[in-house]
Motif scaffolding. Structure first.
Motif, mmCIF file in Angstrom:
data_model
loop_
_atom_site.group_PDB
_atom_site.id
_atom_site.type_symbol
_atom_site.label_atom_id
_atom_site.label_comp_id
_atom_site.label_asym_id
_atom_site.label_seq_id
_atom_site.Cartn_x
_atom_site.Cartn_y
_atom_site.Cartn_z
ATOM 1 N N UNK A 46 38.191 61.256 -9.208
ATOM 2 C CA UNK A 46 36.905 62.051 -9.720
ATOM 3 C C UNK A 46 36.890 62.008 -11.353
ATOM 4 N N UNK A 47 37.903 61.278 -11.877
ATOM 5 C CA UNK A 47 37.901 61.024 -13.408
ATOM 6 C C UNK A 47 37.254 59.635 -13.640
ATOM 7 N N UNK A 48 36.827 58.709 -12.426
ATOM 8 C CA UNK A 48 36.490 57.562 -12.633
ATOM 9 C C UNK A 48 37.571 56.526 -12.590
ATOM 10 N N UNK A 49 37.512 55.381 -13.149
ATOM 11 C CA UNK A 49 38.328 54.051 -12.858
ATOM 12 C C UNK A 49 39.559 54.520 -13.957
ATOM 13 N N UNK A 50 40.622 54.324 -13.255
ATOM 14 C CA UNK A 50 42.088 54.514 -13.942
ATOM 15 C C UNK A 50 43.033 53.602 -13.175
ATOM 16 N N UNK A 51 43.940 52.725 -14.038
ATOM 17 C CA UNK A 51 44.543 51.742 -13.497
ATOM 18 C C UNK A 51 45.972 52.037 -13.689
ATOM 19 N N UNK A 52 46.334 53.455 -14.012
ATOM 20 C CA UNK A 52 47.617 53.573 -14.312
ATOM 21 C C UNK A 52 48.193 55.265 -13.747
ATOM 22 N N UNK A 100 50.119 45.954 -18.667
ATOM 23 C CA UNK A 100 48.634 45.879 -18.973
ATOM 24 C C UNK A 100 48.230 46.926 -20.277
ATOM 25 N N UNK A 101 46.884 46.982 -20.166
ATOM 26 C CA UNK A 101 46.084 47.871 -21.286
ATOM 27 C C UNK A 101 45.552 49.248 -20.394
ATOM 28 N N UNK A 102 46.111 50.265 -20.244
ATOM 29 C CA UNK A 102 45.501 51.332 -19.361
ATOM 30 C C UNK A 102 43.982 51.886 -19.767
#
Length: 293
Positions: free
Chosen positions: A99-105, A254-256
């Motif tokens: 629900x907060x959008x894309x997040x890779x971490x 990576x870069x979060x």
């Protein structure tokens, strides 16, 4: 003293015969119904029974579980090509994910309106903040969501429910696969999964799951690279005793992504101008997780 006596109207022989005929036909229909139903069931193959231990901490068929539990099995994870844990329950009632959008971490869930607790094979995964251990979906056999209070079984837990990820286990039948993927945002993935018996009797079994993948994030300048390896061993000590050893090691580099940007400076003007919303505000991080269980 006069008495009045009411007598039941006499029934004609025709009415009695019709009533008996109807009774016999209804009895025959009721007796014949179970037989036809059984005959029909003999020709229908039974569906696969989904078993879960999340609700009662013992393996129980999902249909017999007295609590509200939804399960996403390995087949569905493969069909939808789930890349993160919070993508698992996008099609389940009572669960809000991402629900907060894309997040890779970070995996974002809400179960029945509350923040959830995440478990791995029944053990709590505590997150120290926004940088939490994110289980690799390729190494999971299923993901269950337990809806409602669960403190009696799991101790301290939110009122809405919890998420329980179940690791892949050794199989009695030999199997193996190699998974190669390529997609948008420079997505590249190479994975393998092999399992089978170690001994001829099959009382000792193994499984090894490995993965490497990299992918750019939704925001400019973000990316993530992951290494994952999970060996497991299962031993039937006796007819009533089984020992299962699970281990995994995972490294993320990576870069979060940081989708939390203030409205002031992005969509609202400031005396100093606006901040470009496209680049990320994060910096390169490395996360290593070793989880023997």
């Amino acid at each position: 003293m006069p008495h009045s006596r009411s007598s039941a109207p006499s029934r004609s022989p025709m009415a009695i015969a019709v009533r008996r005929a109807l009774g016999l036909s209804l009895s025959g229909a009721l007796l014949g119904l179970p037989m036809s139903a059984l005959a029909q069931d003999d020709g229908v193959e039974s569906e696969t029974v989904v078993v879960t231990a999340t609700a009662l901490k013992v393996a129980v068929p999902l249909a017999e579980t007295p609590r509200s539990v939804s399960s996403v099995q390995r087949e569905e994870l493969d069909e939808r090509n789930v890349q993160s844990l919070d993508e698992s329950f996008r099609y389940r009632a009572g669960v809000l994910s991402g629900h907060y959008g894309a997040d890779n971490n970070t995996n974002w869930f809400k179960v029945r309106g509350f923040d959830q607790a995440t478990y791995m094979n029944g053990l709590r995964l505590f997150d120290p903040g926004y940088y939490e251990w994110t289980p690799e979906p390729y190494g999971l056999e299923s993901v269950d969501v337990f809806k409602g209070p669960a403190s009696i079984l799991y101790g301290e837990a939110p009122s809405g429910g919890l998420i329980n990820a179940v690791s892949k286990r050794p199989t009695a039948e030999p199997r193996g696969e190699i998974n190669i993927q390529a997609g948008n945002r420079q997505h590249r993935q190479l994975a393998f999964d092999t399992s089978g018996p170690v001994t001829e009797s099959g009382d000792v079994r193994y499984r090894m799951v490995g993965l490497y993948k990299e992918r750019d994030g939704d925001l400019n300048g973000t990316d993530n690279e992951r290494y994952y390896f999970a060996p497991s061993l299962e031993w039937d000590i006796s007819d009533d005793t089984e020992l299962t050893l699970l281990a995994s090691i995972q490294k993320d580099d990576g870069v979060p992504e940081n989708p939390f940007k203030l409205a002031y400076g992005t969509i609202q003007d400031t005396p100093f101008g606006k901040v470009d919303p496209r680049p990320t505000m994060g910096r390169r991080t490395t996360t290593r997780t070793s989880a023997p269980r």
